[in-house]
Design a protein around this motif. Structure first.
Motif, PDB file in Angstrom:
ATOM      1  N   PHE A  79     -58.977   0.570 -14.815  1.00 53.27           N
ATOM      2  CA  PHE A  79     -58.740   0.902 -13.408  1.00 53.27           C
ATOM      3  C   PHE A  79     -60.008   1.525 -12.805  1.00 53.27           C
ATOM      4  O   PHE A  79     -60.902   1.952 -13.517  1.00 53.27           O
ATOM      5  N   SER A  84     -53.816  -3.139 -27.731  1.00 50.19           N
ATOM      6  CA  SER A  84     -52.736  -2.688 -28.620  1.00 50.19           C
ATOM      7  C   SER A  84     -52.209  -1.329 -28.169  1.00 50.19           C
ATOM      8  O   SER A  84     -52.850  -0.301 -28.359  1.00 50.19           O
ATOM      9  N   THR A 105     -63.962  12.996 -15.908  1.00 50.59           N
ATOM     10  CA  THR A 105     -64.584  12.299 -17.037  1.00 50.59           C
ATOM     11  C   THR A 105     -65.412  13.281 -17.851  1.00 50.59           C
ATOM     12  O   THR A 105     -65.392  13.274 -19.086  1.00 50.59           O
TER      13      THR A 105
HETATM   14  C1  LIG Z   1     -59.891   8.351  -7.554  1.00 50.58           C
HETATM   15  C2  LIG Z   1     -60.510   9.003  -8.728  1.00 50.58           C
HETATM   16  C3  LIG Z   1     -61.873   9.268  -8.730  1.00 50.58           C
HETATM   17  C4  LIG Z   1     -62.462   9.878  -9.842  1.00 50.58           C
HETATM   18  N1  LIG Z   1     -63.787  10.170  -9.816  1.00 50.58           N
HETATM   19  C5  LIG Z   1     -64.332  10.827 -10.858  1.00 50.58           C
HETATM   20  C6  LIG Z   1     -65.710  11.174 -10.861  1.00 50.58           C
HETATM   21  O1  LIG Z   1     -66.451  10.911  -9.920  1.00 50.58           O
HETATM   22  N2  LIG Z   1     -66.213  11.837 -11.932  1.00 50.58           N
HETATM   23  C7  LIG Z   1     -65.434  12.154 -12.997  1.00 50.58           C
HETATM   24  O2  LIG Z   1     -65.946  12.768 -13.951  1.00 50.58           O
HETATM   25  N3  LIG Z   1     -64.131  11.819 -13.034  1.00 50.58           N
HETATM   26  C8  LIG Z   1     -63.558  11.178 -11.993  1.00 50.58           C
HETATM   27  N4  LIG Z   1     -62.254  10.866 -12.024  1.00 50.58           N
HETATM   28  C9  LIG Z   1     -61.423  11.291 -13.147  1.00 50.58           C
HETATM   29  C10 LIG Z   1     -61.533  10.390 -14.343  1.00 50.58           C
HETATM   30  O3  LIG Z   1     -61.233   9.055 -14.008  1.00 50.58           O
HETATM   31  C11 LIG Z   1     -60.584  10.881 -15.427  1.00 50.58           C
HETATM   32  O4  LIG Z   1     -60.592  12.277 -15.506  1.00 50.58           O
HETATM   33  C12 LIG Z   1     -61.005  10.309 -16.773  1.00 50.58           C
HETATM   34  O5  LIG Z   1     -60.888   8.922 -16.757  1.00 50.58           O
HETATM   35  C13 LIG Z   1     -60.172  10.893 -17.911  1.00 50.58           C
HETATM   36  O6  LIG Z   1     -60.485  10.248 -19.102  1.00 50.58           O
HETATM   37  P1  LIG Z   1     -59.394  10.106 -20.234  1.00 50.58           P
HETATM   38  O7  LIG Z   1     -60.075   9.416 -21.362  1.00 50.58           O
HETATM   39  O8  LIG Z   1     -58.764  11.407 -20.486  1.00 50.58           O
HETATM   40  O9  LIG Z   1     -58.235   9.199 -19.630  1.00 50.58           O
HETATM   41  P2  LIG Z   1     -58.288   7.726 -19.002  1.00 50.58           P
HETATM   42  O10 LIG Z   1     -59.624   7.394 -18.512  1.00 50.58           O
HETATM   43  O11 LIG Z   1     -57.153   7.649 -18.065  1.00 50.58           O
HETATM   44  O12 LIG Z   1     -58.005   6.799 -20.246  1.00 50.58           O
HETATM   45  C14 LIG Z   1     -56.746   6.724 -20.840  1.00 50.58           C
HETATM   46  C15 LIG Z   1     -56.664   5.405 -21.580  1.00 50.58           C
HETATM   47  O13 LIG Z   1     -55.474   5.385 -22.362  1.00 50.58           O
HETATM   48  C16 LIG Z   1     -54.928   4.084 -22.309  1.00 50.58           C
HETATM   49  N5  LIG Z   1     -53.510   4.200 -22.666  1.00 50.58           N
HETATM   50  C17 LIG Z   1     -52.535   4.821 -21.975  1.00 50.58           C
HETATM   51  N6  LIG Z   1     -51.365   4.737 -22.657  1.00 50.58           N
HETATM   52  C18 LIG Z   1     -51.628   4.055 -23.796  1.00 50.58           C
HETATM   53  C19 LIG Z   1     -50.843   3.651 -24.911  1.00 50.58           C
HETATM   54  N7  LIG Z   1     -49.539   3.929 -24.988  1.00 50.58           N
HETATM   55  N8  LIG Z   1     -51.436   2.978 -25.920  1.00 50.58           N
HETATM   56  C20 LIG Z   1     -52.756   2.681 -25.867  1.00 50.58           C
HETATM   57  N9  LIG Z   1     -53.545   3.015 -24.827  1.00 50.58           N
HETATM   58  C21 LIG Z   1     -52.991   3.710 -23.814  1.00 50.58           C
HETATM   59  C22 LIG Z   1     -55.198   3.641 -20.882  1.00 50.58           C
HETATM   60  O14 LIG Z   1     -55.165   2.236 -20.759  1.00 50.58           O
HETATM   61  C23 LIG Z   1     -56.595   4.203 -20.661  1.00 50.58           C
HETATM   62  O15 LIG Z   1     -57.597   3.276 -21.025  1.00 50.58           O
HETATM   63  C24 LIG Z   1     -61.655  10.229 -10.948  1.00 50.58           C
HETATM   64  C25 LIG Z   1     -60.296   9.924 -10.960  1.00 50.58           C
HETATM   65  C26 LIG Z   1     -59.723   9.336  -9.851  1.00 50.58           C
HETATM   66  C27 LIG Z   1     -58.254   9.019  -9.860  1.00 50.58           C
END
Ligand SMILES: Cc1cc2nc3c(=O)[nH]c(=O)nc-3n(C[C@H](O)[C@H](O)[C@H](O)COP(=O)(O)OP(=O)(O)OC[C@H]3O[C@@H](n4cnc5c(N)ncnc54)[C@H](O)[C@@H]3O)c2cc1C
Length: 499
Positions: A43, A121, A288
């Motif tokens: 996304f 997966s 992130t």
């Molecule tokens: C509009 C917007 C703008 C943003 N801009 C910024 C920015 O400029 N800078 C910044 O640092 N952050 C930004 N962020 C925040 C950032 O996108 C998130 O904080 C970050 O992606 C978190 O990383 P994560 O690995 O915790 O989770 P995510 O990136 O959400 O990754 C989770 C992963 O888990 C997978 N998943 C979920 N359930 C399952 C399952 N049951 N089995 C297997 N896989 C699964 C998903 O497909 C996904 O790939 C923004 C967020 C939004 C909404």
């Protein structure tokens, strides 16, 4: 002894934790389960990173950090774009990276370290059997939902709605803008993240949402689909900004930001990282970063001495303070944008000073050293040319003292320490003050920092919504904070309590 680690979720947090675990302890078996087929399916568009984050990555894993840098787009300024002119808010220090490019780098780095990466997966606590499970499954974490009674989950939805789009060109600098159509305000947060791509996020409040008739389009859009009708409508409304071009979409539909925090980040053999454990509003651009830094701390703790339980405790203790701080900064940033409508008529430099100091990690003096022209112009509202940065605090306090009520004049004193200045209690107070006599209000309370911010935030709300003269009581040690609050339009005058 830990031999097998299952990571649920191959976003930045999960992939980086897996890579670092193998790097720090090659004897571990580490599997990443990602439900998407690969980075191309992810996304969103680009995300911003800071140099401070890059330094942390360089320290943890220089090779991966160098690859992240190589796919990043760096060196652009930040501007406020008003209807008639653009004002530079800070110099060329922004760095952004496409989410898909970042995930490609992290997945490749994990595979090279020996991680078993399984795109396509989906997994859950019932399908994995590692000694340790890392839940990195994002803000909608099903793992968190399953463990909710042990974790203590606090979640709330933001007041505005956003649509995360992109453009097929690089905007020349990161910028914010607000396009007004009568009572409707379309706020844009845009920044380039590749030579031919920008993030282009549009935010609307309830008044705009209702006025522009966006609700029915959203309701007619199926789960996982793009809200094409809203996107087309926004292309028309923002045509001048887009040069008549199209918006790029990627399962783009209206969302409200979910603010999430947990009492505990682990339960049994499961630890949560990144958005699964905590979120920070996107206008601070730190989600992130927090996920990547969680991964560093968790991988370090799990590959040190001691039990899994003690490693989880050490991880949480190491990360809580920084995460709490960023969540607080992000909440204030969110509130600033939630209340943007009331500042929309301000001159660009005044808005810029208010925006840059909104979170509390930058004072007026620091900002004046970096961007003197913005602060000088913003302070022009006091009717005299301001002095050099080092003397600004006293100068602002002296001028605002003229707005303060004379000794013996009638002032309504209100004690306030409630953090939520947009909740029901604050709504009632604002209504009462607005209906009351036309005289100054002074917000008073004890000296805890959180309450101090609450008073300043409430003062700003009262100023914006009642137009009355609003003062705040500060501890005597907080002259800089008081001067910044007044210069940024959050209060009219300050009263200092004895040290
Ligand atoms: C509009 C917007 C703008 C943003 N801009 C910024 C920015 O400029 N800078 C910044 O640092 N952050 C930004 N962020 C925040 C950032 O996108 C998130 O904080 C970050 O992606 C978190 O990383 P994560 O690995 O915790 O989770 P995510 O990136 O959400 O990754 C989770 C992963 O888990 C997978 N998943 C979920 N359930 C399952 C399952 N049951 N089995 C297997 N896989 C699964 C998903 O497909 C996904 O790939 C923004 C967020 C939004 C909404």
């Amino acid at each position: 002894m830990t031999r097998r680690v299952d990571v649920i979720g191959g976003g930045p947090g999960g992939l980086y934790a897996a890579r670092l675990l193998k790097r720090y302890d090659p004897g571990l078996e580490v599997t990443v389960h990602e439900r998407m087929d690969g980075a191309a399916q992810t996304f969103g568009f680009g995300v911003g990173l800071t140099e401070a984050t890059m330094r942390n990555l360089e320290e943890a894993d220089p090779e991966t950090a160098a690859r992240v840098r190589a796919v990043s787009y760096a060196g652009h300024e930040l501007h406020w774009r008003g209807p008639d002119r653009s004002v530079r808010l800070h110099g060329a220090r922004n760095l952004a990276v496409g989410r898909a490019a970042l995930l490609d780098v992290l997945a490749q780095a994990a595979i090279e370290a020996g991680v078993d990466y399984r795109p396509g997966s989906a997994a859950d606590l019932g399908t994995v059997s590692g000694d340790v499970v890392i839940a990195a499954d994002g803000v909608g974490s099903a793992t968190r939902a399953k463990l909710a009674p042990d974790l203590g989950v606090h979640a709330s939805l933001g007041r505005t709605r956003y649509l995360w789009c992109g453009t097929g060109f690089a905007v020349p600098s990161a910028y914010f803008s607000a396009t007004a159509r009568g009572q409707e305000q379309f706020v844009v947060h845009a920044y380039p993240y590749a030579a031919d791509r920008s993030t282009f996020l549009i935010e609307v409040d309830d008044t705009t949402w209702a006025g522009a008739g966006l609700g029915p389009f959203d309701a007619a859009t199926g789960p996982g689909q793009t809200d094409e009708q809203s996107v087309r409508r926004l292309e028309e409304i923002l045509a001048a900004e887009l040069g008549g071009g199209r918006l790029l979409t990627n399962r783009t539909r209206w969302s409200r930001f979910t603010r999430l925090s947990l009492d505990r980040w682990h339960a049994g053999n499961v630890a949560l990282v990144g958005d699964a454990a905590h979120t920070a509003h996107y206008t601070l651009g730190s989600g992130t970063k927090l996920a990547l830094e969680d991964a560093i701390a968790l991988a370090t703790a799990l590959t040190g001495e001691g039990s899994v339980r003690s490693a989880f405790t050490a991880y949480e203790q190491a990360r809580r303070p920084a995460v709490r701080r960023f969540q607080q900064l992000a909440s204030r940033s969110q509130r600033w944008w939630d209340s943007y409508r009331w500042r929309s008529g301000w001159p660009a430099e005044q808005l810029g000073l208010s925006f840059m100091t909104r979170s509390g990690n930058l004072t007026m003096t620091d900002y004046a050293k970096a961007e003197p022209a913005v602060v000088r112009t913003a302070l022009g509202r006091f009717g005299e040319p301001p002095p050099a940065a080092a003397e600004l605090d006293e100068w602002v306090l002296a001028r605002s003292g003229r707005a303060a009520p004379a000794a013996g004049a009638a002032v309504d004193e209100v004690a306030w320490s409630e953090p939520d200045v947009w909740g029901e209690a604050a709504d009632q107070l604002v209504a009462r003050v607005a209906a009351g006599p036309d005289r100054p209000v002074l917000l008073t309370a004890g000296p805890e920092p959180a309450a101090q911010w609450a008073r300043v935030d409430l003062a700003e709300r009262l100023r914006l919504q009642t137009g009355l003269c609003i003062g705040v009581e500060f501890p005597a040690s907080e002259k800089g904070f008081a001067a910044t609050s007044i210069a940024a339009g959050r209060a009219d005058f300050a009263v200092f309590s004895p040290a």
